[in-house]
Design a protein around this motif. Sequence first.
Motif, PDB file in Angstrom:
ATOM      1  N   VAL A   1       0.836  -1.196   0.000  1.00 18.59           N
ATOM      2  CA  VAL A   1       0.000   0.000   0.000  1.00 18.59           C
ATOM      3  C   VAL A   1       0.872   1.247   0.000  1.00 18.59           C
ATOM      4  O   VAL A   1       1.970   1.260   0.565  1.00 18.59           O
ATOM      5  CB  VAL A   1      -0.941   0.015   1.228  1.00 18.59           C
ATOM      6  N   THR A   2       0.376   2.276  -0.662  1.00 20.24           N
ATOM      7  CA  THR A   2       0.958   3.616  -0.579  1.00 20.24           C
ATOM      8  C   THR A   2      -0.094   4.533   0.015  1.00 20.24           C
ATOM      9  O   THR A   2      -1.238   4.566  -0.448  1.00 20.24           O
ATOM     10  CB  THR A   2       1.368   4.137  -1.965  1.00 20.24           C
TER      11      THR A   2
ATOM     12  N   ILE B   1      -5.181   9.489   0.649  1.00 21.00           N
ATOM     13  CA  ILE B   1      -5.426   8.552  -0.448  1.00 21.00           C
ATOM     14  C   ILE B   1      -4.650   7.275  -0.162  1.00 21.00           C
ATOM     15  O   ILE B   1      -3.473   7.323   0.205  1.00 21.00           O
ATOM     16  CB  ILE B   1      -4.991   9.134  -1.807  1.00 21.00           C
ATOM     17  N   TYR B   2      -5.325   6.130  -0.316  1.00 24.63           N
ATOM     18  CA  TYR B   2      -4.698   4.824  -0.121  1.00 24.63           C
ATOM     19  C   TYR B   2      -4.730   4.099  -1.465  1.00 24.63           C
ATOM     20  O   TYR B   2      -5.806   3.882  -2.021  1.00 24.63           O
ATOM     21  CB  TYR B   2      -5.453   3.987   0.910  1.00 24.63           C
ATOM     22  N   GLN B   3      -3.582   3.736  -1.983  1.00 27.15           N
ATOM     23  CA  GLN B   3      -3.533   2.959  -3.223  1.00 27.15           C
ATOM     24  C   GLN B   3      -2.864   1.628  -2.921  1.00 27.15           C
ATOM     25  O   GLN B   3      -1.721   1.581  -2.468  1.00 27.15           O
ATOM     26  CB  GLN B   3      -2.767   3.686  -4.317  1.00 27.15           C
TER      27      GLN B   3
ATOM     28  N   GLY C   1      -4.458  -2.402  -7.115  1.00 27.66           N
ATOM     29  CA  GLY C   1      -5.103  -1.354  -7.895  1.00 27.66           C
ATOM     30  C   GLY C   1      -6.249  -0.658  -7.193  1.00 27.66           C
ATOM     31  O   GLY C   1      -6.759   0.350  -7.691  1.00 27.66           O
ATOM     32  N   LYS C   2      -6.672  -1.159  -6.050  1.00 30.63           N
ATOM     33  CA  LYS C   2      -7.784  -0.554  -5.321  1.00 30.63           C
ATOM     34  C   LYS C   2      -7.356   0.776  -4.712  1.00 30.63           C
ATOM     35  O   LYS C   2      -6.257   0.904  -4.183  1.00 30.63           O
ATOM     36  CB  LYS C   2      -8.261  -1.506  -4.229  1.00 30.63           C
TER      37      LYS C   2
ATOM     38  N   PHE D   1       1.857   8.689  -6.854  1.00 28.46           N
ATOM     39  CA  PHE D   1       1.375   7.377  -7.269  1.00 28.46           C
ATOM     40  C   PHE D   1       1.847   6.978  -8.663  1.00 28.46           C
ATOM     41  O   PHE D   1       1.281   6.106  -9.282  1.00 28.46           O
ATOM     42  CB  PHE D   1      -0.159   7.306  -7.215  1.00 28.46           C
ATOM     43  N   SER D   2       2.855   7.639  -9.197  1.00 29.84           N
ATOM     44  CA  SER D   2       3.418   7.209 -10.477  1.00 29.84           C
ATOM     45  C   SER D   2       4.693   6.440 -10.206  1.00 29.84           C
ATOM     46  O   SER D   2       5.348   6.640  -9.196  1.00 29.84           O
ATOM     47  CB  SER D   2       3.711   8.407 -11.376  1.00 29.84           C
ATOM     48  N   THR D   3       5.030   5.554 -11.095  1.00 34.57           N
ATOM     49  CA  THR D   3       6.248   4.774 -10.937  1.00 34.57           C
ATOM     50  C   THR D   3       7.396   5.541 -11.555  1.00 34.57           C
ATOM     51  O   THR D   3       7.443   5.745 -12.761  1.00 34.57           O
ATOM     52  CB  THR D   3       6.112   3.409 -11.623  1.00 34.57           C
TER      53      THR D   3
END
Length: 528
Positions: A268-269, A283-285, A289-290, A364-366
């Motif tokens: 999780v992030t 925000i939880y990512q 993908g959820k 949230f980007s790689t």
Amino acid sequence: MLRVMTYFCLFLMTGCVQQHYQPIVNDSLYSIGSSNQLPEKRLTIKSSPLDVMTPKGISIVPAKYYTFSGIVTITALQRTIRLCHTEQIFNLQPDHHLIAQIKRLNQTTAYIEFKGQLNQSLNPLHQRAIISIEQLHYLSNQKNNNICKPQNTRPNFEIKGSQPDWVGYGQKNQFTFIIKGLDTKWAIKKSVITKGLHAFVETKNSAGEQLDLSFTGNGCIDSNNNYWQYETKLYLKGKQIVGCGKYPNQQDDTQAWLGHYRYKNNNVTIELALGKHQQANVIYQYSNGKVQTSNGYWHPYGSSGLKLLLTQHQGNKANIVYHFRRDGVRLQASQQWRDNQKYSFNGALFTLDRMTDEAESESFSTANLNTSTRVFQAQDVISPITTTPAINNAIKRYFTMHKTKTDNSKYWFSEYDLTGNGRKDLLVILDWCEDDGCVLLVFENDLNRYKFISRIAQVKAPLQISKTQRHQWQSLLIKDKQRWLQLDFDGISYPSSAKVKQLASDTNFTQVKLFTTALTKSNAIAIE
């Protein structure tokens, strides 16, 4: 830490058990005419399979206060406040002083300053959060927006006299006294706040004359019918002048907290955004993908504390509270309160690291390691022998943040644009040196000030800039004996030590060298 974050995420996904409350009505105990104010009931929660921690029992969340200002409205059917500089409206839980003063003014709307805190309303019929008043500082019969002032321009204390008319205010270790057109400045020698409603300030002017102020009592009404927190007395040349005052105003530190904070592991992030006007969003990512969201409010408390109140999760009403302490650029909490019940993290700390501006822009980007398109020209960047106030202040803020005394510490610095945005960032080497190197501090050039980013130990000068980037920050090349090591930025900071395992590639050297001047005691700069 994975276990800690599992607990954190599961807590946010559990619902709130609601109880039934009576609405505020004219003849209820909530009405202005009543002398008995009912506190809101505490919610309780039932155990569920998602409760992976053992609760420590019902506990009222410890009070954490902040100085608020705004326009308050109190009627038999309404108790609300709209904070200054925002259209956000909160329900209000007034104290007896405010009730009495609103009655005295004989009006339902007024400007207010007070010490209080934000909480979730436990009334299921109320969707707004509630602000409770702990201590009333000032209540004016004015009720327009123009009276709201930016909090960072407010003085530490203010006084208004009545025998004869005079005003005074203290700010930045200076007291300004104005009487009948005379404007004088006095240096504040001593400022003491005793327990209860008492304070004392000693000042002296350039001629060595003494002027003292005392703040006592439980309230004061000035000649304009405004309520002040204290009765004040000014002592000058054997004379005593009386008036009204408020002391102290909490100095606004919200700007230093604004920004994005992140925790990340393989599953999780979590990103926390602290915005203006006490707005907070989470925000939880998840790795599958959820994505989930929470929002609420925040405010500072004390010298290094922050209260986070999450009032909604996935659109549903929530009541989750964290008390964070600031550790450098990190936020750390050891427990949470959910529906007024306390939970710990089994001895661990929930830690959020502050993100840089560049990392925020690609949340949230790689961000994979890549070769930058920047063009570098070989150059030697020396360490100047003179500094600037902005650089000196940045270093002093670092010491303050980490509760460390500057003592006789000195430093050397170089400046270089590490992000390619056209602004030179600041690199500082402290004279905290051992055989394996010194301590390097990295600051981002944030236009108006330098923002601390990283502390790297065991660094030897000179160091070089790498052609590679990570999260839009150039990697650093540090020499260790006969080899060069590469330090990559991870979106939050550089590694805490130069002793990393990643060797620098021969193709990554830009020949941009920093701290090329020999670093000696004679050219080190003292922290002033």
